[in-house]
Design a protein around this motif. Structure first.
Motif, mmCIF file in Angstrom:
data_model
loop_
_atom_site.group_PDB
_atom_site.id
_atom_site.type_symbol
_atom_site.label_atom_id
_atom_site.label_comp_id
_atom_site.label_asym_id
_atom_site.label_seq_id
_atom_site.Cartn_x
_atom_site.Cartn_y
_atom_site.Cartn_z
ATOM 1 N N MET A 103 55.112 20.561 -36.382
ATOM 2 C CA MET A 103 54.022 20.414 -35.412
ATOM 3 C C MET A 103 52.685 20.246 -36.123
ATOM 4 N N PHE A 104 52.488 20.970 -37.221
ATOM 5 C CA PHE A 104 51.254 20.808 -37.985
ATOM 6 C C PHE A 104 51.154 19.401 -38.560
ATOM 7 N N LYS A 105 52.269 18.844 -38.961
ATOM 8 C CA LYS A 105 52.270 17.484 -39.502
ATOM 9 C C LYS A 105 52.028 16.458 -38.394
ATOM 10 N N ARG A 106 52.675 16.678 -37.227
ATOM 11 C CA ARG A 106 52.586 15.715 -36.117
ATOM 12 C C ARG A 106 51.203 15.730 -35.470
ATOM 13 N N TYR A 107 50.614 16.932 -35.361
ATOM 14 C CA TYR A 107 49.310 17.071 -34.682
ATOM 15 C C TYR A 107 48.335 17.792 -35.610
ATOM 16 N N GLN A 387 67.815 14.798 -38.086
ATOM 17 C CA GLN A 387 66.353 14.763 -37.970
ATOM 18 C C GLN A 387 65.879 15.799 -36.965
ATOM 19 N N LEU A 388 64.842 16.559 -37.334
ATOM 20 C CA LEU A 388 64.245 17.508 -36.394
ATOM 21 C C LEU A 388 63.638 16.735 -35.242
ATOM 22 N N TRP A 389 64.062 17.051 -34.036
ATOM 23 C CA TRP A 389 63.732 16.246 -32.863
ATOM 24 C C TRP A 389 62.818 16.996 -31.902
ATOM 25 N N TYR A 413 58.655 20.532 -27.358
ATOM 26 C CA TYR A 413 57.908 19.393 -27.883
ATOM 27 C C TYR A 413 58.860 18.359 -28.479
ATOM 28 N N ASP A 414 58.719 17.110 -28.037
ATOM 29 C CA ASP A 414 59.495 16.001 -28.584
ATOM 30 C C ASP A 414 58.672 15.360 -29.688
ATOM 31 N N LEU A 415 59.045 15.610 -30.942
ATOM 32 C CA LEU A 415 58.261 15.139 -32.078
ATOM 33 C C LEU A 415 58.280 13.628 -32.200
ATOM 34 N N ILE A 416 59.345 13.002 -31.720
ATOM 35 C CA ILE A 416 59.477 11.550 -31.854
ATOM 36 C C ILE A 416 58.667 10.837 -30.771
#
Length: 455
Positions: A103-107, A387-389, A413-416
């Motif tokens: 989550m830190f990487k995505r946002y 893959q972490l989804w 949360y859907d990271l993709i």
């Protein structure tokens, strides 16, 4: 001599039978309420005191509960000790889940974890502690842990001293929920820009021990009854879901029915299980994502990794305050971190791997379960490629006036896709959770669904 051998054999068989009945030995069960809390957590704090000792949880008058059932914050003046962001997350990696790091990487510019002083708030009534002790002594797993036996007289916390991963998950499934309870809640599935159309549910859970007019024989394998009616928007209003959640779901699978208001028909709903689509969830969660995990565990192998200290969502009173609007909570990418609260707690770590030959959209699932309440705090979900989804968070709050832990909101949360689902928001509703309502068994039958769905 023969008689002696026969008597010895009978005695040995009797001892084996006694051992088969007892889930843990009496001297081990005696640790509950002594070295362990009555629900099986470690009573002691950690070495540096950042996790305090458990001293009984919050008192029932910890704060003011308003006339609508909304909880006052027992810790109104507390400020974060520090905040974890994408810039310093590596420093705290050992106390975060892979999902939080993702989550830190995505946002990177917006997601953050405000860390507060830890409070071990959770407690349950004495009768539930007594039930957990009976579970420890009597409950046995069946069919490789996929069902329970000798549990009907307890119905709470199947394995307070767990021996493997699936037993930890059973504690989440069989945890105390305050008896019969109902609520009006919102589910939001915001777009990437944060816009959303709220779906309003009226749902309720009822337990056989707390119900009238119930066929005892037919309900012997039922853990709970769940009913959910869609109130809004109008295109979905009147649809009703009924679930009979069973104790041994392999022997007797979950029974579910749907009433479609447009068709005015009641139909069996076998899709309300495993990776069937969640109700009005826009494809963002599965049926067994409800409550972070629900339903039968039989499609996975469950590995108990052990215990660890983690920063988890806890005492989330801001997230269910009636002074907060839904638009203040639901923001692009994730819920508003200004309203979240995380604390350092010990958790059980469990990894679920899909069994060969079984089908599910999640090939691996990684769970972190709070030791004091047995509620799932984090749930990381991986697809078939590894893959972490999807990343789940259970923002826990403790209903001190009823001595029961619950979720202020569940998020997935859907990271993709860059989207998420938030379920359980109550802030703008007429009242909070209503505990202890009178439940009649006749209201939880397929025949009763048509009346429940009247718009």
């Amino acid at each position: 001599m023969k008689n002696s051998l026969l008597q010895g054999g009978v005695l040995a068989l009797g001892l084996l039978a006694l051992q088969a009945v007892a889930a843990v030995a009496p001297d081990e069960a005696a640790q509950l309420g002594a070295r362990l809390t009555p629900l099986g957590a470690e009573k002691a704090g950690n070495a540096d005191g950042s996790i305090p000792a458990w001293t009984g949880g919050l008192p029932t008058n910890a704060a003011t509960v308003d006339g609508r059932g909304f909880l006052g914050d027992p810790f109104p003046g507390e400020q974060p000790l520090f905040t974890i962001t994408a810039a310093n997350a590596e420093q705290y990696k050992d106390k975060l889940s892979p999902g939080q790091m993702a989550m830190f990487k995505r946002y990177a510019s917006t997601y953050r974890i405000p860390v507060y002083t830890s409070h071990r708030s959770a407690a349950v009534p004495q009768a539930i502690y007594d039930a957990a002790k009976q579970s420890a002594l009597n409950t046995q797993p069946v069919d490789g842990g996929n069902g329970l036996t000798n549990f009907a007289d307890s119905h709470y916390y199947a394995f307070p001293i767990p021996k493997d991963g699936v037993q930890v998950m059973w504690n989440h499934i069989t945890r105390y929920r305050g008896g019969n309870a109902r609520r009006l809640v919102i589910q939001a599935t915001p777009q990437t820009n944060g816009s959303f159309t709220p779906v309003q549910f009226q749902d309720e859970v009822a337990f056989p021990a707390d119900m009238t007019a119930l066929d005892k024989e037919k309900s012997a394998n039922v853990l709970l009854y769940f009913k959910q009616r869609v109130v809004a928007p109008s295109r979905l209003a009147g649809n009703v879901l009924l679930v009979h959640e069973t104790i041994d779901q392999v022997k007797e699978p979950r029974l579910a029915w749907l009433y479609n208001a447009g068709q005015r028909r009641v139909r069996r709903a076998p899709q309300v299980s495993y990776d069937g689509p969640g109700t009005a969830a826009d494809g963002l969660r599965t049926a067994d994502n409800f409550d972070l995990f629900s339903g039968a565990p039989d499609r996975y192998d469950w590995k108990l990794v052990g215990k660890k200290e983690m920063y988890i969502p806890y005492n989330s009173y801001k997230l269910e305050s009636p002074q907060v609007k839904y638009k203040d909570i639901i923001q692009p990418g994730h819920v508003n971190p200004d309203l979240t609260r995380y604390e350092l707690h010990r958790v059980w770590e469990v990894v679920a791997t899909l069994k060969p030959g079984e089908r599910h959209i999640y090939a691996k699932r990684h769970y972190f379960i709070d030791e004091d309440s047995w509620q799932i705090a984090y749930a990381d979900h991986y697809d078939g490629r590894g893959q972490l989804w999807r990343v789940g968070e259970g923002h826990a709050s403790y209903h001190y006036q009823r001595q029961v832990s619950a979720y202020a909101v569940e998020t997935l949360y859907d990271l993709i896709a860059g989207r998420y689902i938030a379920l359980g928001l109550k802030n703008e509703e007429k009242r909070g959770i209503e505990f202890g309502f009178a439940a009649n068994g006749a209201d939880y039958t397929p025949a009763a669904l048509r009346n429940a769905g009247i718009r």
